[in-house]
Design an enzyme around this catalytic site. Structure first.
Site, short mmCIF file in Angstrom:
data_model
loop_
_atom_site.label_atom_id
_atom_site.label_comp_id
_atom_site.label_asym_id
_atom_site.label_seq_id
_atom_site.Cartn_x
_atom_site.Cartn_y
_atom_site.Cartn_z
CG HIS A 277 -1.61 1.28 1.49
ND1 HIS A 277 -2.89 1.55 1.03
CD2 HIS A 277 -1.21 2.42 2.14
CE1 HIS A 277 -3.24 2.78 1.39
NE2 HIS A 277 -2.24 3.32 2.07
CD GLU A 278 2.04 3.45 3.77
OE1 GLU A 278 2.38 4.57 3.31
OE2 GLU A 278 1.00 3.27 4.41
CD GLU A 357 -3.90 6.96 2.25
OE1 GLU A 357 -3.66 5.74 2.30
OE2 GLU A 357 -3.04 7.83 2.46
#
Length: 422
Positions: A277-278, A357
C-alpha cells in the site's frame, strides 16, 4: 469589549453543546444493515468490550478535535483584541532592532502564550489515549517530544516568517506571489531532510531485524522501481500501541519505514500488504501530487491572505495597535486567516486524500493478490487503535484523510467476490 467577549463565550459554549449532543446522542457509529455480518462489521472481529471502548474513545477524541479548532481562533483574537501582539513586538524590539532577533523572540513569546493556553487540550488528548490503551509513553517522554516540536516550530517558523515579513515590507502588493515562489524549494527541501534530520529527533531508526522479511519487502520495492536498499524499523512500542508504516523522502533520502508495533501485531503477509500500500503511494506519485496540491492551495491561500489581511488591518488595525499588514504584530491575524482557510478547504483536501488512499489499497491488492491478508491487517489496525469503522458524516468529511474502515473492508470484500471471474 465586554459585550463582544460575552457573545464569543456564549457562541463557543453553544457550539460545544451542539457538538456534544451530535457526537454523544444523535450520531450513529454502527454499520448499515446491509453490511452486518460481513468483514466490514466490527461485531465480527471485535469483542463487545472493544466495541464499547472504540465508540467511547472515538466520540471523545472527535469532540476534543473539533473543540480545538475554534479555540485556536479565539486565542488569536484574544492576542489581537487585548493588545498582546503589540506588547510582544514592543518587548522584542526593546531587546534588539535587528529582525534576526526580533522575529524569533516575538515568535517565542507568541508561541509560548498559545502553547500554554492549548496545553490543557493536548494533555486531555494524551490522557484519553492513555486511558484507552493507545498511548504507552511516559509523561516525561511525551513532554520531551512536546519540547522538541516546540523548538523545531520556533526555528522553522522564524525562518519562514522572517522572510515573509521582509517580502511584505519590500513588495507591498506582490509579497504573496514572491512568497509563493519561494515555497517550491522550501517544501522540496523539507521533504528531503524530513526522514534523516527531523524524524530521528523523535525516534530511533535501525535496520529491520527480520532479514527474511526485509528481503521480501525489498524485492517488492525493486519490482515497483523504488530505489531502496534497506528497510528501517522504528521503536514506537515505548510510545504507542498504534501501527504504521510509510515510504518517505525524495532522492537519496528515500526511506521505507516500519513501526515495531506493526511488526509485532501483524503476520508477515499482512505486513507485506501494508508495505505494498505504501509503495503504491510512491509508484502513483502521490508524494509529488501532495506537493503540487500544496502549491496550488498555498497560491490561493496567500493571495486571499493578502487581500483579507489588508482589509482586517484597515478595519481593526487601530484597535489592535497595528499600523500595517507588514507590521509583525499582525502575525496572529495572518495565522487566524490561514487556520480559517485551512478548515474551509479541508473537506476537499481530505476527499482527494481518501481517493489516493483507496487507489493505494487497490494497488496493494494487485501486487500481493492476498485479500485475506488485507482484511486481516485492516481489522487488526481497527482493534488496535480503537478506530471507528463507520464514523459520523461530519467526522469523516472534516477529519478523515483515509477512507473509513468500512469503506476499505467493503472494497476488499467486493474484490474477493469478483476475483474468481478475473
Amino acid at each position: 469589549m465586554k459585550k463582544r467577549i460575552t457573545w464569543i463565550i456564549l457562541g463557543f459554549s453553544m457550539y460545544a453543546l451542539i457538538l456534544g449532543l451530535y457526537l454523544f446522542n444523535w450520531a450513529d457509529f454502527g454499520v448499515p444493515e446491509a453490511y452486518r455480518g460481513t468483514a466490514a462489521d466490527p461485531a465480527t472481529f471485535m469483542t463487545d468490550r472493544q466495541l464499547e471502548l472504540s465508540e467511547e474513545y472515538s466520540r471523545y477524541r472527535s469532540f476534543l478535535s473539533f473543540i480545538a479548532i475554534p479555540y485556536e481562533w479565539l486565542i488569536y483574537l484574544a492576542v489581537l483584541g487585548f493588545g498582546l501582539s503589540k506588547l510582544f513586538k514592543q518587548f522584542s524590539e526593546g531587546v534588539s532592532r535587528k529582525s534576526v532577533i526580533v522575529v524569533p523572540l516575538y515568535l517565542l513569546l507568541l508561541t509560548t502564550f498559545t502553547w500554554l493556553l492549548t496545553f490543557p487540550l493536548h494533555y486531555w488528548a494524551r490522557s484519553l489515549s492513555v486511558k484507552y490503551g493507545i498511548n504507552t509513553q511516559s509523561f516525561s517522554g511525551w513532554m520531551k517530544d512536546e519540547m522538541i516540536s516546540f523548538w523545531i516550530d520556533i526555528l522553522l517558523t522564524s525562518l519562514v516568517i522572517g522572510v515573509l515579513y521582509a517580502l511584505m515590507k519590500r513588495y507591498k502588493k506582490k509579497w504573496w506571489l514572491m512568497a509563493w515562489g519561494l515555497m517550491v524549494p522550501y517544501l522540496a527541501f523539507m521533504m528531503y531532510i524530513q526522514p534523516v534530520v527531523i524524524d530521528p529527533l523523535y525516534n530511533d531508526f535501525t535496520s529491520l531485524t527480520d532479514k527474511a522479511l526485509e528481503e521480501e519487502i525489498l524485492t517488492m520495492a525493486d519490482s515497483a522501481d523504488i530505489p531502496a536498499d534497506r528497510v528501517f524499523e522504528v521503536n514506537m512500542s515505548e510510545k504507542t500501541n498504534a501501527m504504521n508504516a510509510y515510504v518517505s523522502g525524495i532522492g537519496s533520502n528515500l526511506r521505507i519505514v516500519l513501526w515495531d508495533t506493526t511488526l509485532n501485531k501483524l503476520d508477515d503477509d499482512e505486513v507485506l500488504f501494508i508495505m505494498a500500500h505504501e509503495m503504491g503511494h510512491y509508484v502513483m506519485n502521490h508524494l509529488y501530487g501532495n506537493l503540487v496540491g500544496a502549491l496550488i492551495t498555498s497560491f490561493m491561500g496567500l493571495y486571499l491572505a493578502y487581500r483579507l489581511l489588508g482589509a482586517m488591518i484597515r478595519k481593526w488595525g487601530d484597535a489592535w495597535g497595528i499600523t500595517s499588514a507588514s507590521d509583525l504584530a499582525s502575525l496572529p491575524a495572518l495565522f487566524l486567516l490561514f487556520s480559517l482557510m485551512s478548515f474551509i478547504a479541508s473537506p476537499v483536501e481530505l476527499a482527494i486524500s481518501r481517493n489516493a488512499e483507496m487507489k493505494a489499497d487497490a494497488y496493494a491488492i494487485e501486487m500481493t493478490h492476498d485479500v485475506d491478508a488485507a482484511i486481516g491487517s485492516f481489522q487488526t489496525l481497527t482493534v488496535n487503535s480503537l478506530n471507528e469503522v463507520n464514523p459520523p458524516f461530519i467526522v469523516k468529511y472534516f477529519k478523515y484523510g483515509h477512507p473509513t474502515m468500512m469503506e476499505r473492508l467493503i472494497m476488499l470484500n467486493e474484490y474477493e467476490k469478483d476475483a474468481p471471474n478475473d
